[in-house]
Design a protein around this motif. Structure first.
Motif, PDB file in Angstrom:
ATOM      1  N   ALA A 138      -7.448   7.722   4.807  1.00  0.00           N
ATOM      2  CA  ALA A 138      -7.426   8.859   3.880  1.00  0.00           C
ATOM      3  C   ALA A 138      -7.649   8.375   2.453  1.00  0.00           C
ATOM      4  O   ALA A 138      -8.395   8.980   1.679  1.00  0.00           O
ATOM      5  N   ALA A 139      -7.002   7.263   2.099  1.00  0.00           N
ATOM      6  CA  ALA A 139      -7.173   6.719   0.753  1.00  0.00           C
ATOM      7  C   ALA A 139      -8.592   6.233   0.532  1.00  0.00           C
ATOM      8  O   ALA A 139      -9.214   6.503  -0.499  1.00  0.00           O
ATOM      9  N   LEU A 140      -9.127   5.516   1.511  1.00  0.00           N
ATOM     10  CA  LEU A 140     -10.469   4.967   1.359  1.00  0.00           C
ATOM     11  C   LEU A 140     -11.530   6.056   1.403  1.00  0.00           C
ATOM     12  O   LEU A 140     -12.606   5.902   0.837  1.00  0.00           O
ATOM     13  N   SER A 141     -11.231   7.157   2.089  1.00  0.00           N
ATOM     14  CA  SER A 141     -12.147   8.303   2.052  1.00  0.00           C
ATOM     15  C   SER A 141     -12.316   8.768   0.617  1.00  0.00           C
ATOM     16  O   SER A 141     -13.407   9.147   0.186  1.00  0.00           O
ATOM     17  N   PHE A 190       0.856  -1.191   0.000  1.00  0.00           N
ATOM     18  CA  PHE A 190       0.000   0.000   0.000  1.00  0.00           C
ATOM     19  C   PHE A 190       0.891   1.239   0.000  1.00  0.00           C
ATOM     20  O   PHE A 190       1.856   1.316   0.764  1.00  0.00           O
ATOM     21  N   ARG A 191       0.556   2.222  -0.851  1.00  0.00           N
ATOM     22  CA  ARG A 191       1.366   3.433  -0.959  1.00  0.00           C
ATOM     23  C   ARG A 191       1.097   4.369   0.234  1.00  0.00           C
ATOM     24  O   ARG A 191       0.583   5.480   0.074  1.00  0.00           O
ATOM     25  N   SER A 192       1.455   3.918   1.398  1.00  0.00           N
ATOM     26  CA  SER A 192       1.188   4.747   2.576  1.00  0.00           C
ATOM     27  C   SER A 192       2.107   5.960   2.650  1.00  0.00           C
ATOM     28  O   SER A 192       1.793   6.936   3.339  1.00  0.00           O
ATOM     29  N   THR A 193       3.248   5.936   1.944  1.00  0.00           N
ATOM     30  CA  THR A 193       4.114   7.116   1.925  1.00  0.00           C
ATOM     31  C   THR A 193       3.426   8.301   1.269  1.00  0.00           C
ATOM     32  O   THR A 193       3.732   9.460   1.564  1.00  0.00           O
ATOM     33  N   GLY A 228       1.889  10.250   4.086  1.00  0.00           N
ATOM     34  CA  GLY A 228       2.675  10.706   5.235  1.00  0.00           C
ATOM     35  C   GLY A 228       3.368   9.620   6.021  1.00  0.00           C
ATOM     36  O   GLY A 228       4.078   9.921   6.993  1.00  0.00           O
ATOM     37  N   ASP A 229       3.192   8.348   5.658  1.00  0.00           N
ATOM     38  CA  ASP A 229       3.891   7.273   6.358  1.00  0.00           C
ATOM     39  C   ASP A 229       5.355   7.268   5.912  1.00  0.00           C
ATOM     40  O   ASP A 229       5.712   7.842   4.876  1.00  0.00           O
ATOM     41  N   ASP A 230       6.217   6.596   6.685  1.00  0.00           N
ATOM     42  CA  ASP A 230       7.639   6.619   6.350  1.00  0.00           C
ATOM     43  C   ASP A 230       8.046   5.528   5.363  1.00  0.00           C
ATOM     44  O   ASP A 230       9.157   5.543   4.847  1.00  0.00           O
ATOM     45  N   GLY A 286       3.022   3.087  16.664  1.00  0.00           N
ATOM     46  CA  GLY A 286       3.737   2.967  15.395  1.00  0.00           C
ATOM     47  C   GLY A 286       2.850   2.696  14.202  1.00  0.00           C
ATOM     48  O   GLY A 286       3.294   2.865  13.056  1.00  0.00           O
ATOM     49  N   THR A 287       1.608   2.275  14.427  1.00  0.00           N
ATOM     50  CA  THR A 287       0.715   1.956  13.300  1.00  0.00           C
ATOM     51  C   THR A 287      -0.255   3.093  12.978  1.00  0.00           C
ATOM     52  O   THR A 287      -1.046   2.979  12.041  1.00  0.00           O
ATOM     53  N   VAL A 288      -0.198   4.179  13.750  1.00  0.00           N
ATOM     54  CA  VAL A 288      -1.165   5.258  13.545  1.00  0.00           C
ATOM     55  C   VAL A 288      -1.035   5.863  12.145  1.00  0.00           C
ATOM     56  O   VAL A 288      -2.032   6.037  11.437  1.00  0.00           O
ATOM     57  N   LYS A 289       0.195   6.170  11.735  1.00  0.00           N
ATOM     58  CA  LYS A 289       0.386   6.818  10.438  1.00  0.00           C
ATOM     59  C   LYS A 289      -0.187   5.985   9.304  1.00  0.00           C
ATOM     60  O   LYS A 289      -0.869   6.494   8.419  1.00  0.00           O
ATOM     61  N   ARG A 290       0.106   4.692   9.322  1.00  0.00           N
ATOM     62  CA  ARG A 290      -0.292   3.876   8.168  1.00  0.00           C
ATOM     63  C   ARG A 290      -1.802   3.675   8.115  1.00  0.00           C
ATOM     64  O   ARG A 290      -2.384   3.669   7.041  1.00  0.00           O
TER      65      ARG A 290
END
Length: 581
Positions: A373-376, A313-316, A319-321, A363-367
């Motif tokens: 955000a994506a599913l919104s 998943f393109r979580s970057t 804002g994910d690292d 540690g999982t909050v960002k992802r």
């Protein structure tokens, strides 16, 4: 009752009317946005009763400076008989001093609104899903779950009081490896119930005695048919039965704290329904999932590490690292992949999502926020998503760490806590600090009858009011609002504190912080105790003054309303307002 306005709402409406008048006079442009205009107490009480930033936030639209606009607003209040004075402070704040009639009207409003005092329509028309507890169904509820459970439940109640349509949800993690461990542990207890010597519980299985009743129930229902069968024959059956029994235990434990959920969502059912695959398909169609290789973990040397292509998943992008895998190399869903689909499912039936998590999940909050955000985007609407992290609680007894429970094997259960100190003490104490702050729960201190114990201090204020009313009844004096004008400055101080309650409710709901209500109640209790103590030094300041029944009746009427505010606040926390201690 719907026509009754609390003081701050009434003055927000008055200021709005003044701004409308200025629009009609051309001082302000028509349709000037007023969303940032606030009405609140001034930081320094000596400056007045209410303060508004109207001139500060609207001066630019008016094409003038804040003090010049403030002059025009103040002029409008000059003719208002309910405003004793309106003054400009600093760069353009406006401070109002109110006539006593305003505060007496607030006492009447509390009496008229009763249990509804403090309610608002702030969240009207908004559906919010609050997910909390969501503990793995592998044992009874313990202190690791307690604080998040109370915070989530109080938050849900607070949001309902503020007008939201709230769904309380529990996510049952019944599809991972931990439920297989549970099933194997239950299988041992099943054999034990049938008379087999199981010896010591092997490392890696759950050792607690709480699984003995599960084993006994399985033995009674199934007999010995599975004793010598291979694991693949009995594992699915024991897994389903053990999860069911654990969830029954969890519901029972939560009920001891007065906690209930509207929805229990199963991870296993989610996967059977193909929800993770649906989420992956949508994300791929929007180039948010791709097949790629993760980098080797930094700072570690893993001898057998080799690059493996996984769906990422393109979580970057959000804002994910780093990008995150949604499936493992064996094709099974990662926790993140399943959680992503679960939040997609929740978003179908809510306008906002709130998760209450332990601080170990930070540690999982960002992802997961990235996923929502994506599913919104997929839902065609923004879905506000808030994660509240709750720190662990250290258990003490007289300052010393508490020994672990024999029943569970390695933790103190909620049932044991409630049995020792009571539901109300547990719930209120869990809300006496911000959830992100560390907390000590000392079994000795939380039942202490002192000002330093906020649970006792607040409940004592309500009990003290009840005691005063009983004594008054014995003397034939009943509360009455007939002569509220007899109330003086001491009573006004108390009324002004009570009048903050609707504001505190709305502010706490906006911030998603139910602990603010606990803080407010402590201050309200302190104000009442201080008022009561005035009579120790001056008999004329006692609530019941025998030679002045009219003043006594008015003071008693005020006490009734202070009790109402305390009850309303305590009900938001799920705590009983006791009549006596």
């Amino acid at each position: 009752m719907s026509d009754i306005q609390t003081l701050y709402a009434a003055y927000a409406a008055r200021i709005d009317a003044v701004l409308s008048a200025l629009e009609s006079e051309g001082v302000l442009p028509q349709g000037t946005p007023r969303g940032n205009v606030s009405v609140e107490p001034p930081r320094d009480a000596s400056h007045g009763d209410l303060s508004t930033n109207a001139a500060m936030v609207l001066a630019k639209q008016a094409g003038t400076n804040p003090r010049a606009l403030a002059d025009k607003i103040v002029a409008k209040f000059a003719a208002d008989p309910l405003v004793d004075s309106a003054e400009i402070a600093g760069p353009g704040f406006i401070n109002l001093r109110l006539a006593p009639a305003n505060w007496l009207s607030e006492v009447a409003a509390i009496a008229a609104m009763g249990d509804h005092y403090g309610r608002s329509e702030f969240g009207k028309g908004r559906r919010v899903n609050v997910e909390y507890v969501s503990a793995n169904p592998t044992g009874p509820m313990h202190m690791g779950h307690c604080r998040g459970a109370v915070v989530g439940d109080a938050l849900a109640t607070l949001l309902q009081f503020a007008g939201y349509d709230v769904t309380r949800e529990y996510y049952v993690n019944d599809a991972g490896g931990q439920v297989d461990v549970l099933a194997r542990s239950a299988f041992l207890r099943y054999k034990e119930a049938l008379g087999h010597d199981i010896g010591e519980i092997p490392e890696g299985l759950y050792p607690g005695d709480y699984l003995k009743p599960v084993g006994e129930a399985l033995a009674s229902e199934l007999g010995d048919r599975f004793v010598d069968e291979p694991e693949e024959e009995w594992l699915p059956i024991f897994r389903a039965q053990a999860v069911t029994e654990m969830m029954n235990m969890i519901r029972s434990d939560l009920a001891l704290l007065g906690i209930r959920h509207d929805v229990f969502s199963s991870e296993a059912a989610l996967q059977i329904a193909g929800k993770p695959a649906e989420a992956e398909a949508w994300l791929r169609s929007h180039d948010l999932v791709y097949d790629g290789v993760l980098e080797q973990p930094k700072g570690k040397v893993i001898e057998d590490w080799e690059p493996i292509e996984l769906p990422l998943f393109r979580s970057t992008k959000f804002g994910d690292d780093q990008d995150r895998p949604i499936r493992k190399s064996d094709g099974k869903w990662t926790y993140f992949g399943a959680d992503l689909a679960y939040h997609m499912q929740k978003a179908e039936h809510a306008d906002e999502l709130i998760d209450i998590w332990g601080a170990d999940h930070a540690g999982t909050v960002k992802r997961i926020k990235a996923a929502v955000a994506a599913l919104s985007e997929g839902q065609g609407k923004p879905i506000p998503f808030d994660v509240k992290l709750v720190q662990m609680v250290q258990l003490l007894r007289g300052g010393e760490p508490v020994k672990m429970s024999k029943r569970s094997g390695n933790f103190v259960t909620i049932a044991e806590m409630v049995e020792e100190v009571g539901k109300d003490v547990v719930r209120f104490t869990m809300l006496t600090r911000k959830p992100e702050a560390q907390m000590d729960f000392d079994f000795a201190k939380v039942v202490e009858a002192s000002k330093d114990n906020p649970v006792f201090y607040v409940q004592y204020a309500h009990a003290r009011i009840s005691s005063i009313l009983r004594k008054a009844a014995e003397q034939g004096i009943a509360p009455s609002d007939a002569d509220l004008a007899l109330l003086g400055e001491d009573e006004m101080t108390l009324i002004k504190q009570a009048a903050q309650f609707p504001r505190e409710v709305e502010a706490a709901a906006k911030a998603r912080e139910p602990h603010r209500i606990a803080f407010y109640l402590y201050e309200m209790a302190a104000a009442f105790h201080a008022y009561w103590n005035l009579g120790n030094d001056d008999a004329q300041k006692r609530i019941i003054v025998a030679q002045n029944p009219q003043l006594s009746a008015a003071r008693l009427f005020l006490c009734v309303q202070i009790g109402q505010v305390l009850r309303n606040g305590l009900s938001l926390l799920g705590v009983e307002a006791v009549e006596e201690l």
